[in-house]
Design an enzyme around this catalytic site. Sequence first.
Site, short mmCIF file in Angstrom:
data_model
loop_
_atom_site.label_atom_id
_atom_site.label_comp_id
_atom_site.label_asym_id
_atom_site.label_seq_id
_atom_site.Cartn_x
_atom_site.Cartn_y
_atom_site.Cartn_z
N ASP A 106 0.85 -1.26 0.01
CA ASP A 106 0.26 -0.06 0.06
C ASP A 106 1.04 1.21 0.06
OD1 ASP A 106 0.79 -0.35 2.60
OD2 ASP A 106 -0.92 -0.22 3.81
N LYS A 157 4.80 5.04 19.30
CA LYS A 157 4.04 6.24 19.53
C LYS A 157 4.49 7.10 20.71
CE LYS A 157 0.14 4.69 16.98
NZ LYS A 157 -0.55 3.53 16.97
P1 GTP Z 1 -5.92 -1.96 7.71
O1 GTP Z 1 -6.80 -2.89 8.11
O2 GTP Z 1 -6.39 -0.73 7.45
O3 GTP Z 1 -4.73 -1.74 8.87
O4 GTP Z 1 -5.21 -2.29 6.26
P2 GTP Z 1 -4.22 -3.69 6.34
O5 GTP Z 1 -4.92 -4.84 6.41
O6 GTP Z 1 -3.70 -3.64 4.77
O7 GTP Z 1 -2.97 -3.31 7.06
P3 GTP Z 1 -1.65 -2.64 6.84
O8 GTP Z 1 -2.12 -1.30 6.30
O9 GTP Z 1 -1.05 -2.65 8.55
O10 GTP Z 1 -0.73 -3.59 6.08
C1 GTP Z 1 0.67 -3.17 5.45
C2 GTP Z 1 0.58 -4.06 4.39
O11 GTP Z 1 0.76 -5.54 4.74
C3 GTP Z 1 -0.46 -4.10 3.34
O12 GTP Z 1 0.02 -4.09 1.93
C4 GTP Z 1 -1.31 -5.13 3.63
O13 GTP Z 1 -2.14 -5.97 2.36
C5 GTP Z 1 -0.14 -6.40 4.14
N1 GTP Z 1 -0.96 -7.08 5.08
C6 GTP Z 1 -1.23 -6.90 6.38
N2 GTP Z 1 -1.69 -7.82 7.07
C7 GTP Z 1 -1.35 -8.82 6.18
C8 GTP Z 1 -1.43 -10.43 6.47
O14 GTP Z 1 -1.88 -10.95 7.48
N3 GTP Z 1 -0.96 -11.23 5.35
C9 GTP Z 1 -0.44 -10.80 4.35
N4 GTP Z 1 0.04 -11.61 3.21
N5 GTP Z 1 -0.22 -9.31 3.87
C10 GTP Z 1 -0.74 -8.49 5.13
#
Ligand code: GTP
Length: 370
Positions: A106, A157
């Site tokens: 992201d 934080k």
């Molecule tokens: P929020 O629920 O809004 O926090 O978004 P998110 O689920 O994408 O979590 P976050 O922004 O912390 O994730 C950062 C990156 O890691 C993103 O590109 C996610 O797609 C990826 N990511 C987060 N959790 C996982 C997981 O459990 N497995 C995998 N494969 N990717 C993950």
Amino acid sequence: MKAVILVGGEGTRLRPLTVKAPKPMLPVVNRPFLELVISYLRRHGIQDVILSMGYRSEVIEEYFGDGQRFGVNLAYVVESSPLGTAGGVKNVEKYIDGTFFVFNGDILTDLDLGAMLQFHRERGACATLALTPVDDPTAYGLVETDPDGRVRRFVEKPRPDQITTNLINAGTYILEPEILEHIPPDTYYMFERGVFPSLLDRGSPLFGYPSDCYWIDIGTPARYIAVHRDVLSGRVEHLRESIPIGTAVTAGAGTRIDPGATINGPVVLGEGVQIEAGARVRGPAVIGDGCRIGPESEVDGAILWRQVRLGARVVLRECVIGNNATVDDDSVISGGAIVSDGCRIGCRNHLDRAVRIWPDASIAPNTISF
Ligand code: GTP
């Protein structure tokens, strides 16, 4: 060198935009965000990309196929329940055969990957984290380093009096394969709270690579809107050639603009868009394929996905409108509001203050005002 992109998260902060598609598939200037990330990797010579997937993986796989159309070889690994960022990388271990990159799926950045790799190798690091400065360090986990870049500590934080740096983890890593031995298999595990702090405790060579190049994570609606502004104003260097910027107006095939309409760039119009007499479009704005902007309507700094229908005298300002949504006459949508796929907003409603309308909702005329 191989790259793992983490695309398995549920994107809860971006709901309801992420109800039907995972965050990396949200359109940014009419292309899935992940396509921009993959084109960035290709520019840096990365051709073998492994996608670590979970939530709504089928949407990603269906679009990208084997990756050839995008100049890369893609491998897909889908987890049956979320494994977290580190667990998601452990899960693709069979594809790893040397030093490799990991990217949060992201993030859009101009980070110089070659320079980061050189930094990693010169220091004999087992892991190097890209670091980016932020304006308000109290909202993030900070990474404190020695002058040579060695990570000294992580500060989650901090209170204002605890702030010693404004650098945060930018979600791009270079890792040596041995790191994988420290990640438990089939277990939810995070780099940020698990792997990196434990490497630090063991005294392993963990480094931070600071850069003040362009960086954004599109994880919230405000930042999803902001990334459009940044791309269309030319702030993202590697996209300047492929996406029109400045005052440019581009239109796809079959788009029809009434001579009585006004358009001020930067504006990107998809294919088959219809802009009726007296309509005004002011950039930065993006209007997806098959949209219709009704007479005297105004689009200002808004993002419209595909097949959006606007009636007459509709005003859209700083908002996101999902696929196949309809906004009827004299409605105003502004202030970061989100209208999801398939919604119908009846006449004379006013949506503002980041209100979020879930997919396929119907709002009767004259129901909401701010
Ligand atoms: P929020 O629920 O809004 O926090 O978004 P998110 O689920 O994408 O979590 P976050 O922004 O912390 O994730 C950062 C990156 O890691 C993103 O590109 C996610 O797609 C990826 N990511 C987060 N959790 C996982 C997981 O459990 N497995 C995998 N494969 N990717 C993950």
